[in-house]
Each structure stands twice: as structure tokens, then as C-alpha cells.
Design a protein around this motif. Structure first.
Motif, PDB file in Angstrom:
ATOM      1  N   MET A  19       0.833  -1.210   0.000  1.00 35.30           N
ATOM      2  CA  MET A  19       0.000   0.000   0.000  1.00 35.30           C
ATOM      3  C   MET A  19       0.864   1.255   0.000  1.00 35.30           C
ATOM      4  SD  MET A  19      -3.144  -0.942   2.595  1.00 35.30           S
ATOM      5  CE  MET A  19      -4.035   0.590   2.279  1.00 35.30           C
ATOM      6  N   ILE A  20       1.919   1.259   0.819  1.00 33.20           N
ATOM      7  CA  ILE A  20       2.815   2.413   0.872  1.00 33.20           C
ATOM      8  C   ILE A  20       3.506   2.606  -0.479  1.00 33.20           C
ATOM      9  CG2 ILE A  20       4.968   3.286   1.874  1.00 33.20           C
ATOM     10  CD1 ILE A  20       4.090   2.043   4.537  1.00 33.20           C
ATOM     11  N   HIS A  21       3.972   1.507  -1.055  1.00 29.08           N
ATOM     12  CA  HIS A  21       4.624   1.577  -2.364  1.00 29.08           C
ATOM     13  C   HIS A  21       3.667   2.134  -3.420  1.00 29.08           C
ATOM     14  CE1 HIS A  21       6.869   0.558  -5.916  1.00 29.08           C
ATOM     15  NE2 HIS A  21       6.003  -0.355  -6.276  1.00 29.08           N
ATOM     16  N   THR A  22       2.445   1.639  -3.425  1.00 32.48           N
ATOM     17  CA  THR A  22       1.456   2.088  -4.413  1.00 32.48           C
ATOM     18  C   THR A  22       1.137   3.564  -4.233  1.00 32.48           C
ATOM     19  OG1 THR A  22       0.517  -0.142  -4.483  1.00 32.48           O
ATOM     20  CG2 THR A  22      -0.837   1.642  -5.355  1.00 32.48           C
ATOM     21  N   ALA A  23       0.992   3.998  -2.985  1.00 32.22           N
ATOM     22  CA  ALA A  23       0.737   5.421  -2.724  1.00 32.22           C
ATOM     23  C   ALA A  23       1.868   6.288  -3.274  1.00 32.22           C
ATOM     24  CB  ALA A  23       0.588   5.650  -1.223  1.00 32.22           C
ATOM     25  N   SER A  24       3.104   5.821  -3.112  1.00 32.52           N
ATOM     26  CA  SER A  24       4.259   6.598  -3.604  1.00 32.52           C
ATOM     27  C   SER A  24       4.247   6.682  -5.131  1.00 32.52           C
ATOM     28  CB  SER A  24       5.572   5.990  -3.104  1.00 32.52           C
ATOM     29  OG  SER A  24       5.896   4.797  -3.801  1.00 32.52           O
ATOM     30  N   LEU A  25       3.806   5.614  -5.794  1.00 33.57           N
ATOM     31  CA  LEU A  25       3.735   5.627  -7.258  1.00 33.57           C
ATOM     32  C   LEU A  25       2.701   6.631  -7.752  1.00 33.57           C
ATOM     33  CD1 LEU A  25       3.930   1.823  -8.234  1.00 33.57           C
ATOM     34  CD2 LEU A  25       5.793   3.497  -8.059  1.00 33.57           C
ATOM     35  N   VAL A  26       1.564   6.707  -7.045  1.00 30.81           N
ATOM     36  CA  VAL A  26       0.522   7.662  -7.429  1.00 30.81           C
ATOM     37  C   VAL A  26       1.073   9.083  -7.372  1.00 30.81           C
ATOM     38  CG1 VAL A  26      -1.755   8.585  -6.857  1.00 30.81           C
ATOM     39  CG2 VAL A  26      -1.316   6.145  -6.620  1.00 30.81           C
ATOM     40  N   HIS A  27       1.769   9.411  -6.290  1.00 31.29           N
ATOM     41  CA  HIS A  27       2.347  10.748  -6.150  1.00 31.29           C
ATOM     42  C   HIS A  27       3.449  10.991  -7.179  1.00 31.29           C
ATOM     43  CE1 HIS A  27       0.942  11.626  -1.735  1.00 31.29           C
ATOM     44  NE2 HIS A  27      -0.031  11.601  -2.604  1.00 31.29           N
ATOM     45  N   ASP A  28       4.298   9.973  -7.413  1.00 32.20           N
ATOM     46  CA  ASP A  28       5.354  10.105  -8.421  1.00 32.20           C
ATOM     47  C   ASP A  28       4.775  10.438  -9.787  1.00 32.20           C
ATOM     48  OD1 ASP A  28       7.376   9.605  -6.650  1.00 32.20           O
ATOM     49  OD2 ASP A  28       7.849   7.592  -7.378  1.00 32.20           O
ATOM     50  N   ASP A  29       3.695   9.758 -10.146  1.00 29.49           N
ATOM     51  CA  ASP A  29       3.111   9.965 -11.470  1.00 29.49           C
ATOM     52  C   ASP A  29       2.552  11.374 -11.629  1.00 29.49           C
ATOM     53  OD1 ASP A  29       3.744   7.418 -12.319  1.00 29.49           O
ATOM     54  OD2 ASP A  29       1.801   6.554 -11.773  1.00 29.49           O
ATOM     55  N   VAL A  30       2.034  11.946 -10.531  1.00 26.64           N
ATOM     56  CA  VAL A  30       1.567  13.328 -10.589  1.00 26.64           C
ATOM     57  C   VAL A  30       2.746  14.271 -10.785  1.00 26.64           C
ATOM     58  CG1 VAL A  30       0.462  15.203  -9.296  1.00 26.64           C
ATOM     59  CG2 VAL A  30      -0.495  12.889  -9.197  1.00 26.64           C
ATOM     60  N   VAL A  31       3.806  14.088  -9.982  1.00 22.76           N
ATOM     61  CA  VAL A  31       4.990  14.947 -10.069  1.00 22.76           C
ATOM     62  C   VAL A  31       5.621  14.857 -11.451  1.00 22.76           C
ATOM     63  CG1 VAL A  31       7.330  15.311  -9.186  1.00 22.76           C
ATOM     64  CG2 VAL A  31       5.453  14.874  -7.587  1.00 22.76           C
ATOM     65  N   ASP A  32       5.704  13.631 -11.992  1.00 19.87           N
ATOM     66  CA  ASP A  32       6.365  13.411 -13.289  1.00 19.87           C
ATOM     67  C   ASP A  32       5.431  13.617 -14.471  1.00 19.87           C
ATOM     68  OD1 ASP A  32       8.593  12.727 -11.801  1.00 19.87           O
ATOM     69  OD2 ASP A  32       8.225  10.561 -11.933  1.00 19.87           O
ATOM     70  N   GLU A  33       4.150  13.885 -14.189  1.00 16.91           N
ATOM     71  CA  GLU A  33       3.134  14.051 -15.235  1.00 16.91           C
ATOM     72  C   GLU A  33       3.069  12.819 -16.141  1.00 16.91           C
ATOM     73  OE1 GLU A  33       4.040  17.723 -17.199  1.00 16.91           O
ATOM     74  OE2 GLU A  33       3.492  18.947 -15.465  1.00 16.91           O
ATOM     75  N   SER A  34       3.197  11.638 -15.527  1.00 22.44           N
ATOM     76  CA  SER A  34       3.195  10.383 -16.286  1.00 22.44           C
ATOM     77  C   SER A  34       1.776  10.000 -16.689  1.00 22.44           C
ATOM     78  CB  SER A  34       3.798   9.260 -15.440  1.00 22.44           C
ATOM     79  OG  SER A  34       5.120   9.569 -15.056  1.00 22.44           O
ATOM     80  N   GLU A  35       1.649   9.442 -17.872  1.00 25.01           N
ATOM     81  CA  GLU A  35       0.341   9.006 -18.357  1.00 25.01           C
ATOM     82  C   GLU A  35       0.191   7.490 -18.330  1.00 25.01           C
ATOM     83  OE1 GLU A  35      -0.484  10.706 -22.148  1.00 25.01           O
ATOM     84  OE2 GLU A  35      -0.521  12.769 -21.381  1.00 25.01           O
TER      85      GLU A  35
END
Length: 323
Positions: free
Chosen positions: A79-95
Motif C-alpha cells: 500500500m505504501i509503495h502504491t501510494a508513492s507511485l501515485v504521487h510520483d506519477d503526478v509529479v512526473d506528469e506520467s500518463e
């Protein structure tokens, strides 16, 4: 190349149970968060981090059955890992992530940020319910480290003065910290000696660093389809990883291209060509191998078991991804 999932046979049943439980843990009280989480967990991934937690648990339980707290720790880790990915994708503007659209591309940045926050909050609540203060401290530190690593990365974009040491620090904060602290937490829940718990921390730290270095090599050598996200994403956004940092010592003109942020036509392509013409990727492979070998050394005192062997084999898997 051996797949990661083929190495998980000692915890295969545990991982099936984990996959079933993840969505249940999020709950249905907040429909949009539930949909976002369902989308994320359905996207899968190899479940490497919870697998390491479960393998560490079984390797330190000396043949006894692992506890419900071990299983919950593995779920919290994912869950912690997944939460970090969600935030990373926002910061990196990943699609794209793992070959599917990201939460931010489907629901917008606002919902994605809140979904990440919600997963962090849920994981923290379940963590507190483990009733082990030291484990709570270890995993709370991980969440703080994510933010530290993201800030460090953001502050050093297009900075050719970044050192390998600073890169490794950032890689620890963003990747290795979760694996190191959760592996140590699994050992603590097994009630082993302090020394054994520290060795599991060392294994997770160096395994995580090797994993991140290999990921950064693959950004240059892999394809978008194999990575599940755009190739060359790091260098194009100014995030300088090991291959670029090593190449800078050999190719002085690379510093000029990076410092002007690839503003002229052809700059990025020229920078990539310089990196690929240098020993940067080769030296990065040596660095990854160094940390993988250090990880194995930390397992030396564990009693022989299928789970211990799987942890050893996991380091070979990390290195095999480079070729």
C-alpha cells in the motif's frame, strides 16, 4: 531471464492472499478512492516488495508458520509503495504505469494526490494496529524518506554537479528505504536478535539500490513496452541517474547540453548518444552488481531454507534484468 514471480514459490500462497486482501483494506466508504485503488491494484506489478517481506518473515521464523502481523506488514508495504507511485506519477506528469493509464491521467491530478494521501493514511492506520512501536517508527520513516527523495530529485534536475553519492542517497530515500525498513520490520516481528534484524535491513537496502540502478540503466537500454512507461523519461526531464553521471566524467560536452536543459533541437538526442558512447552504462552495471553482492553478504548468518535461497536468488534476478 528468470522471472521474479518464479522465485516466490515459498510465499506463493501468501501473495495470493495478499492480492485478495489489498482492495478489501481500502474499503468502499470513499467510492472514488476505492475505484482508484482498484485500478492500481488491478494493474498488478510483480509484488516484489511484499514478496521480500514475506520471504524475510519465513527466513527468520526457523520453520514456524508466519503470523498474521507478518502478512499485514506485507500488505502495508504494498500500500505504501502504491501510494508513492501515485504521487510520483503526478509529479512526473506520467500518463502510463505498468502499461496502463495512471490514476492522474484517468481521474485528474487532484484526485490522484488525494488517492495517494488516502493510501498513505490507510497504511498508517493498519500499521498502528500492529501494536509494535519500533515497526511503526520504521515504516513511518519510509513515508518521510519518500518526500525527502522527491524533493532532492526536484532540486537537482539538470544539475551536472550531482555526485554518485548524492544519487545513491536519493535512490535510498525513493526506493531502498521501503525495502530495507520493511525487511527489518519483518525480522522484528519474528522476534529475532537485533543483529539479525540489522542484516535484513542491510539486505533490503543494498537490494533496493541495485534494483534502482538497474531500473535507471533500463531507462536507456529498454523499450517503452518492456518498461511499462516511456523510455528515456529520466534524462529528458533532467533527472540525472548513474549512466549519465558516469558519462559526464568522460564526455565534457554533455555538461553543456544538460546545463542548457536540451533547449536546442537535437540536444537530447546528442546527449543520449554521448551517454551510450561512454562507459556510463558499463560502470552502472558494475555499481548494481556491487550492491547486489553486498545484499547477499547480509544473508550469510541466516539458517538455510527455501526462503533464504529465494532472497539470494532475488539478487541474481535483479542483475539479470540488465541484459
Amino acid at each position: 531471464m528468470t522471472s521474479a514471480t518464479s522465485l516466490f514459490s515459498p510465499v506463493e500462497a501468501d501473495l495470493r492472499l495478499l492480492s485478495e486482501n489489498l482492495i478489501k483494506l481500502v474499503g468502499t466508504r470513499h467510492p472514488i478512492f476505492y475505484e482508484a485503488a482498484k485500478h492500481l491494484f488491478a494493474a498488478g506489478g510483480k509484488r516484489v516488495r511484499p514478496a521480500i517481506v514475506l520471504l524475510a518473515a519465513r527466513a527468520t521464523m526457523a520453520g514456524k508458520e508466519i503470523s498474521d502481523r507478518h502478512r499485514r506488514l506485507a500488505e502495508i508495504t504494498e500500500m505504501i509503495h502504491t501510494a508513492s507511485l501515485v504521487h510520483d506519477d503526478v509529479v512526473d506528469e506520467s500518463e502510463m504505469r505498468r502499461g496502463v493509464p495512471t490514476v492522474n491521467s484517468l481521474f485528474g491530478n487532484g484526485v490522484a494526490l488525494l488517492a495517494g494521501d488516502f493510501l498513505f493514511a490507510q497504511s498508517s492506520w493498519y500499521l498502528a494496529n500492529l501494536d509494535n512501536l519500533e515497526v511503526v517508527k520504521l515504516l513511518s520513516e519510509v513515508i518521510m524518506n519518500f518526500a525527502t527523495g522527491e524533493i532532492q530529485q526536484g532540486m537537482t534536475k539538470f544539475d551536472p554537479e550531482v555526485t554518485i553519492e548524492a544519487y545513491l542517497d536519493k535512490s535510498y530515500y525513493k526506493t531502498a528505504s521501503l525495502i530495507a525498513n520493511s525487511a527489518k520490520a519483518a525480522a522484528l516481528l519474528s522476534d529475532v536478535s537485533r543483529e539479525t534484524a540489522e542484516h535484513l535491513y542491510g539486505y533490503g537496502k543494498h537490494w533496493g539500490l541495485a534494483f534502482q540502478i538497474v531500473d535507471d540503466i533500463l531507462d536507456f537500454t529498454g523499450s517503452t513496452s518492456s518498461l511499462g512507461k516511456p523510455a528515456l523519461a529520466d534524462i529528458s526531464s533532467g533527472n540525472l541517474t548513474a549512466p549519465a553521471l558516469y558519462a559526464l566524467a568522460e564526455k565534457p560536452y554533455l555538461e553543456t547540453l544538460i546545463s542548457r536543459q536540451f533547449e536546442k533541437a537535437g540536444d537530447l538526442e546528442q546527449a543520449i548518444a554521448l551517454i551510450q558512447d561512454s562507459h556510463g552504462i558499463e560502470k552502472s552495471r558494475e555499481l548494481a552488481a556491487h550492491h547486489a553482492h553486498l545484499a547477499v553478504e547480509h544473508l550469510a548468518d541466516l539458517p538455510a531454507s527455501e526462503s533464504k535461497q529465494a532472497l539470494v536468488d532475488m539478487t541474481d534476478y535483479v542483475l539479470s534484468r540488465m541484459y
